[in-house]
Design a protein around this motif. Structure first.
Motif, PDB file in Angstrom:
ATOM      1  N   LEU A 268       0.787  -0.976  -0.215  1.00  0.00           N
ATOM      2  CA  LEU A 268      -0.238   0.017   0.019  1.00  0.00           C
ATOM      3  C   LEU A 268       1.161   1.456   0.252  1.00  0.00           C
ATOM      4  N   THR A 269       0.429   2.269  -0.673  1.00  0.00           N
ATOM      5  CA  THR A 269       1.331   3.226  -0.856  1.00  0.00           C
ATOM      6  C   THR A 269       0.544   4.841  -0.533  1.00  0.00           C
ATOM      7  N   ILE A 270       0.787   5.752   0.196  1.00  0.00           N
ATOM      8  CA  ILE A 270       0.039   6.483   1.591  1.00  0.00           C
ATOM      9  C   ILE A 270       0.591   7.662   0.158  1.00  0.00           C
ATOM     10  N   THR A 271      -0.324   8.399  -0.392  1.00  0.00           N
ATOM     11  CA  THR A 271       0.668   9.255  -1.099  1.00  0.00           C
ATOM     12  C   THR A 271      -0.101  10.426  -1.197  1.00  0.00           C
ATOM     13  N   HIS A 272       0.475  12.016  -0.879  1.00  0.00           N
ATOM     14  CA  HIS A 272       0.064  13.234  -0.478  1.00  0.00           C
ATOM     15  C   HIS A 272       1.060  14.297  -1.690  1.00  0.00           C
ATOM     16  N   THR A 273      -0.552  14.246  -2.171  1.00  0.00           N
ATOM     17  CA  THR A 273      -0.124  16.143  -3.581  1.00  0.00           C
ATOM     18  C   THR A 273      -0.458  17.331  -2.553  1.00  0.00           C
ATOM     19  N   HIS A 274      -0.183  18.274  -3.571  1.00  0.00           N
ATOM     20  CA  HIS A 274      -1.086  19.807  -3.341  1.00  0.00           C
ATOM     21  C   HIS A 274      -3.115  19.323  -3.899  1.00  0.00           C
ATOM     22  N   GLU A 275      -2.283  19.239  -4.926  1.00  0.00           N
ATOM     23  CA  GLU A 275      -3.465  18.679  -5.871  1.00  0.00           C
ATOM     24  C   GLU A 275      -4.125  17.709  -5.926  1.00  0.00           C
ATOM     25  N   ALA A 276      -4.330  17.107  -5.830  1.00  0.00           N
ATOM     26  CA  ALA A 276      -4.599  15.456  -5.403  1.00  0.00           C
ATOM     27  C   ALA A 276      -5.298  15.145  -3.592  1.00  0.00           C
ATOM     28  N   GLY A 277      -4.493  15.884  -2.702  1.00  0.00           N
ATOM     29  CA  GLY A 277      -4.404  15.632  -1.261  1.00  0.00           C
ATOM     30  C   GLY A 277      -3.513  14.024  -0.639  1.00  0.00           C
ATOM     31  N   THR A 278      -3.998  13.209  -0.388  1.00  0.00           N
ATOM     32  CA  THR A 278      -3.726  12.241   0.576  1.00  0.00           C
ATOM     33  C   THR A 278      -4.751  11.513   0.585  1.00  0.00           C
ATOM     34  N   MET A 279      -4.127  10.070  -0.542  1.00  0.00           N
ATOM     35  CA  MET A 279      -4.994   8.875  -1.098  1.00  0.00           C
ATOM     36  C   MET A 279      -4.038   7.822  -0.947  1.00  0.00           C
TER      37      MET A 279
ATOM     38  N   ASN B 161       0.609   9.513   9.202  1.00  0.00           N
ATOM     39  CA  ASN B 161       1.408   8.214  10.375  1.00  0.00           C
ATOM     40  C   ASN B 161       0.427   7.023  11.213  1.00  0.00           C
ATOM     41  N   ALA B 162      -0.780   7.978  11.584  1.00  0.00           N
ATOM     42  CA  ALA B 162      -1.863   6.763  11.981  1.00  0.00           C
ATOM     43  C   ALA B 162      -2.290   5.329  11.815  1.00  0.00           C
ATOM     44  N   ALA B 163      -2.832   6.094   9.769  1.00  0.00           N
ATOM     45  CA  ALA B 163      -3.049   5.203   9.431  1.00  0.00           C
ATOM     46  C   ALA B 163      -2.102   4.421   8.624  1.00  0.00           C
TER      47      ALA B 163
ATOM     48  N   PHE C  19      -0.306  -5.107   6.785  1.00  0.00           N
ATOM     49  CA  PHE C  19       0.441  -4.181   5.811  1.00  0.00           C
ATOM     50  C   PHE C  19       1.517  -3.760   5.597  1.00  0.00           C
ATOM     51  N   GLU C  20       2.354  -4.071   3.877  1.00  0.00           N
ATOM     52  CA  GLU C  20       3.090  -3.130   3.919  1.00  0.00           C
ATOM     53  C   GLU C  20       3.225  -1.818   3.088  1.00  0.00           C
ATOM     54  N   VAL C  21       3.171  -0.641   3.798  1.00  0.00           N
ATOM     55  CA  VAL C  21       3.166   0.652   3.517  1.00  0.00           C
ATOM     56  C   VAL C  21       4.392   0.918   3.242  1.00  0.00           C
ATOM     57  N   ALA C  22       4.275   1.703   2.545  1.00  0.00           N
ATOM     58  CA  ALA C  22       5.089   3.379   1.737  1.00  0.00           C
ATOM     59  C   ALA C  22       4.213   4.541   1.544  1.00  0.00           C
ATOM     60  N   THR C  23       5.676   5.567   1.987  1.00  0.00           N
ATOM     61  CA  THR C  23       4.838   6.673   2.103  1.00  0.00           C
ATOM     62  C   THR C  23       5.467   8.040   1.301  1.00  0.00           C
ATOM     63  N   GLU C  24       4.700   8.429  -0.119  1.00  0.00           N
ATOM     64  CA  GLU C  24       5.186   9.863  -0.731  1.00  0.00           C
ATOM     65  C   GLU C  24       4.687  10.299  -0.927  1.00  0.00           C
ATOM     66  N   ILE C  25       5.346  11.557   0.162  1.00  0.00           N
ATOM     67  CA  ILE C  25       4.329  12.649   0.171  1.00  0.00           C
ATOM     68  C   ILE C  25       4.904  13.966  -0.320  1.00  0.00           C
ATOM     69  N   ASP C  26       4.721  14.531  -1.147  1.00  0.00           N
ATOM     70  CA  ASP C  26       4.743  15.551  -1.638  1.00  0.00           C
ATOM     71  C   ASP C  26       4.258  16.806  -0.818  1.00  0.00           C
ATOM     72  N   GLU C  27       5.168  18.071  -0.157  1.00  0.00           N
ATOM     73  CA  GLU C  27       4.947  19.479   0.353  1.00  0.00           C
ATOM     74  C   GLU C  27       4.842  20.354  -0.258  1.00  0.00           C
ATOM     75  N   ALA C  28       5.555  20.222  -2.423  1.00  0.00           N
ATOM     76  CA  ALA C  28       5.234  21.283  -2.202  1.00  0.00           C
ATOM     77  C   ALA C  28       3.848  21.648  -2.752  1.00  0.00           C
TER      78      ALA C  28
END
Length: 120
Positions: free
Chosen positions: A2-13, A57-59, A68-77
């Protein structure tokens, strides 16, 4: 994976979930929502905002605890205000078009139901 992603345009998913894999209960408990139109779990009100690290982080912790194996890809731009407003206008236009189509379908169904009732 699973990958938790965040971009300013799409939000956190969350990407990589499938129906019945056990993630739904965990994410619901963390106050994530399922978006039918985007077919993904998301954090409400995260679009065009900085990442909500406590929620992410809680999720991730809860998902890892469930195996579950979880990775995060967070873009703070961030995007410019003009880009944010243009995105809102585009989504509003899409929503208005979808609601117009829905109203047309409902009106047709109502007319057909009335015609059936009149025939009886």
């Amino acid at each position: 994976m699973l990958t938790i992603t965040h971009t300013h345009e799409a939000g956190t998913m969350v990407e990589g979930t499938v129906r019945g894999d056990g993630t739904a209960e965990i994410l619901k408990a963390q106050r994530w929502r399922w978006g039918r139109s985007i077919a993904a779990w998301f954090v409400p009100q995260s679009r065009d905002r900085l990442p909500k690290w406590h929620t992410i982080n809680a999720a991730a912790t809860a998902l890892r605890a469930a195996g579950f194996e979880v990775a995060t890809e967070i873009d703070e731009a961030t995007r410019s205000t003009a880009e944010v407003e243009a995105g809102k206008i585009e989504r509003q236009e899409q929503r208005a078009g979808a609601l117009d189509s829905k109203a047309d379908r409902k009106a047709t169904a109502a007319d057909q139901a009335q015609a059936r009732a009149d025939r009886r």
